[in-house]
Design a protein around this motif. Structure first.
Motif, PDB file in Angstrom:
ATOM      1  N   ARG A 166     -49.435 -31.100   5.865  1.00  0.00           N
ATOM      2  CA  ARG A 166     -48.260 -30.812   6.697  1.00  0.00           C
ATOM      3  C   ARG A 166     -47.014 -31.299   5.978  1.00  0.00           C
ATOM      4  NH1 ARG A 166     -46.198 -34.848   9.949  1.00  0.00           N
ATOM      5  NH2 ARG A 166     -47.253 -36.881   9.851  1.00  0.00           N
ATOM      6  N   PRO A 167     -45.844 -30.734   6.275  1.00  0.00           N
ATOM      7  CA  PRO A 167     -44.646 -31.068   5.506  1.00  0.00           C
ATOM      8  C   PRO A 167     -44.089 -32.463   5.778  1.00  0.00           C
ATOM      9  CG  PRO A 167     -44.131 -29.467   7.223  1.00  0.00           C
ATOM     10  CD  PRO A 167     -45.621 -29.588   7.188  1.00  0.00           C
ATOM     11  N   GLY A 168     -44.532 -33.138   6.855  1.00  0.00           N
ATOM     12  CA  GLY A 168     -43.976 -34.440   7.204  1.00  0.00           C
ATOM     13  C   GLY A 168     -44.550 -35.619   6.441  1.00  0.00           C
ATOM     14  N   VAL A 169     -45.468 -35.371   5.517  1.00  0.00           N
ATOM     15  CA  VAL A 169     -46.092 -36.473   4.767  1.00  0.00           C
ATOM     16  C   VAL A 169     -45.062 -37.317   4.009  1.00  0.00           C
ATOM     17  CG1 VAL A 169     -47.657 -37.008   2.851  1.00  0.00           C
ATOM     18  CG2 VAL A 169     -48.373 -35.428   4.649  1.00  0.00           C
ATOM     19  N   PRO A 170     -44.132 -36.718   3.246  1.00  0.00           N
ATOM     20  CA  PRO A 170     -43.150 -37.553   2.526  1.00  0.00           C
ATOM     21  C   PRO A 170     -42.288 -38.409   3.457  1.00  0.00           C
ATOM     22  CG  PRO A 170     -43.228 -35.361   1.574  1.00  0.00           C
ATOM     23  CD  PRO A 170     -44.005 -35.297   2.851  1.00  0.00           C
ATOM     24  N   GLU A 171     -41.927 -37.883   4.603  1.00  0.00           N
ATOM     25  CA  GLU A 171     -41.142 -38.679   5.542  1.00  0.00           C
ATOM     26  C   GLU A 171     -41.927 -39.901   5.998  1.00  0.00           C
ATOM     27  OE1 GLU A 171     -38.716 -38.215   9.794  1.00  0.00           O
ATOM     28  OE2 GLU A 171     -39.745 -36.485   8.897  1.00  0.00           O
ATOM     29  N   ALA A 172     -43.216 -39.721   6.270  1.00  0.00           N
ATOM     30  CA  ALA A 172     -44.059 -40.860   6.663  1.00  0.00           C
ATOM     31  C   ALA A 172     -44.119 -41.901   5.554  1.00  0.00           C
ATOM     32  CB  ALA A 172     -45.465 -40.364   7.010  1.00  0.00           C
ATOM     33  N   MET A 173     -44.114 -41.454   4.305  1.00  0.00           N
ATOM     34  CA  MET A 173     -44.151 -42.380   3.179  1.00  0.00           C
ATOM     35  C   MET A 173     -42.867 -43.195   3.090  1.00  0.00           C
ATOM     36  SD  MET A 173     -45.967 -39.869   0.384  1.00  0.00           S
ATOM     37  CE  MET A 173     -46.221 -41.119  -0.879  1.00  0.00           C
ATOM     38  N   CYS A 174     -41.725 -42.550   3.240  1.00  0.00           N
ATOM     39  CA  CYS A 174     -40.456 -43.279   3.199  1.00  0.00           C
ATOM     40  C   CYS A 174     -40.340 -44.256   4.358  1.00  0.00           C
ATOM     41  CB  CYS A 174     -39.288 -42.303   3.209  1.00  0.00           C
ATOM     42  SG  CYS A 174     -39.025 -41.433   1.647  1.00  0.00           S
ATOM     43  N   GLU A 175     -40.805 -43.854   5.527  1.00  0.00           N
ATOM     44  CA  GLU A 175     -40.770 -44.755   6.675  1.00  0.00           C
ATOM     45  C   GLU A 175     -41.647 -45.977   6.426  1.00  0.00           C
ATOM     46  OE1 GLU A 175     -41.918 -42.355   9.965  1.00  0.00           O
ATOM     47  OE2 GLU A 175     -39.951 -41.375  10.143  1.00  0.00           O
ATOM     48  N   ALA A 176     -42.820 -45.766   5.849  1.00  0.00           N
ATOM     49  CA  ALA A 176     -43.725 -46.882   5.583  1.00  0.00           C
ATOM     50  C   ALA A 176     -43.142 -47.815   4.532  1.00  0.00           C
ATOM     51  CB  ALA A 176     -45.084 -46.361   5.134  1.00  0.00           C
ATOM     52  N   PHE A 177     -42.525 -47.250   3.490  1.00  0.00           N
ATOM     53  CA  PHE A 177     -41.893 -48.097   2.481  1.00  0.00           C
ATOM     54  C   PHE A 177     -40.804 -48.947   3.108  1.00  0.00           C
ATOM     55  CE2 PHE A 177     -38.706 -49.044  -0.737  1.00  0.00           C
ATOM     56  CZ  PHE A 177     -39.484 -49.637  -1.710  1.00  0.00           C
ATOM     57  N   GLY A 178     -39.993 -48.346   3.969  1.00  0.00           N
ATOM     58  CA  GLY A 178     -38.897 -49.068   4.587  1.00  0.00           C
ATOM     59  C   GLY A 178     -39.349 -50.185   5.505  1.00  0.00           C
ATOM     60  N   SER A 179     -40.491 -50.031   6.145  1.00  0.00           N
ATOM     61  CA  SER A 179     -40.951 -51.033   7.104  1.00  0.00           C
ATOM     62  C   SER A 179     -41.885 -52.072   6.491  1.00  0.00           C
ATOM     63  CB  SER A 179     -41.656 -50.353   8.280  1.00  0.00           C
ATOM     64  OG  SER A 179     -42.799 -49.645   7.852  1.00  0.00           O
ATOM     65  N   ALA A 180     -42.414 -51.797   5.293  1.00  0.00           N
ATOM     66  CA  ALA A 180     -43.360 -52.718   4.656  1.00  0.00           C
ATOM     67  C   ALA A 180     -42.625 -53.904   4.040  1.00  0.00           C
ATOM     68  CB  ALA A 180     -44.168 -51.996   3.586  1.00  0.00           C
ATOM     69  N   GLY A 181     -43.289 -55.038   3.988  1.00  0.00           N
ATOM     70  CA  GLY A 181     -42.756 -56.207   3.312  1.00  0.00           C
ATOM     71  C   GLY A 181     -43.525 -56.481   2.037  1.00  0.00           C
TER      72      GLY A 181
END
Length: 222
Positions: free
Chosen positions: A119-134
């Motif tokens: 699905r096309p939303g995979v990259p958005e999920a990746m950026c969100e995870a990077f932003g929230s990860a420590g």
């Protein structure tokens, strides 16, 4: 056949990528100390990574550097590119002939893209995870790669994954690859768990060999 994220943290740059093709990181990852991170994928031309980094080094921002490469490349419709610079600014490009379901996204200090996705939303999920990860840059990149897989990843299974970083030392201080396994992202997690506690010791061995710690293996009598 690839999903990846390029990112910047505290003067360091890194990329994590996964694919159904073997040895994905050998083609996709382009990093340069104090300059930027570029992923070149889809029907991949690795030379475009060098061209984009050259543009950043010459003073162009990510969008300007990307536009110059896009305008000058006759086969650009086959390419998918992401770029992040030392300020954390990011840009992406997906050509008209990018394979299958594809998408791209940017976030603070990161850019992600993928092709032949579920699905096309995979990259958005990746950026969100990077932003929230420590944690360390490597840990945040791995979290983003795992989030991409959890969000659907490729339409089919992935078999290779890689994670690389630079930290202005003159070489890649982390450079890990899993080139053909059934669960490459989990295998990459295991490799990172072994490597990360030792990373700074290996950097010190390069920069200050007389002061570096011993290897702790037979034959090392320091």
């Amino acid at each position: 056949m690839t999903f990846s994220i390029a990112a910047h943290q505290d003067g360091r740059f890194g990329i994590a990528a996964a694919s159904s093709s073997p040895a994905v990181a050998a083609r996709v990852v382009h990093l340069r100390d104090s300059v930027g991170a570029v992923a070149s994928q889809n029907i991949t031309d690795p030379r475009l990574g060098t061209a984009l980094l050259d543009g950043l080094a010459a003073g162009a921002g990510p969008r300007e550097a990307l536009d110059a490469v896009v305008d000058g490349e006759p086969d650009i419709d086959y390419r998918q590119l992401t770029v992040v610079d030392a300020s954390g600014a990011a840009a992406t490009y997906s050509g008209a002939l990018t394979l299958g379901v594809h998408g791209e996204a940017t976030g603070p200090h990161c850019a992600a893209a993928g092709n032949m996705l579920s699905r096309p939303g995979v990259p958005e999920a990746m950026c969100e995870a990077f932003g929230s990860a420590g944690g360390e840059l490597e840990e945040r990149l791995l979290a983003a790669l795992a989030a991409g897989l959890a969000a659907g990843g490729e339409a089919g299974p992935v078999y290779s994954a890689g994670l690389s970083t630079v930290s202005a030392n003159g070489w890649r201080d982390t450079d890990l690859r899993v080139d053909w396994q059934e669960d490459p992202i989990e295998a990459l997690r295991g490799l990172l768990g072994v490597w990360l506690p030792q990373r700074d010791d290996y950097v010190r061995r390069g920069l200050e060999p007389a002061a570096s710690p011993g290897y702790g293996v037979p034959g090392d009598d320091r």
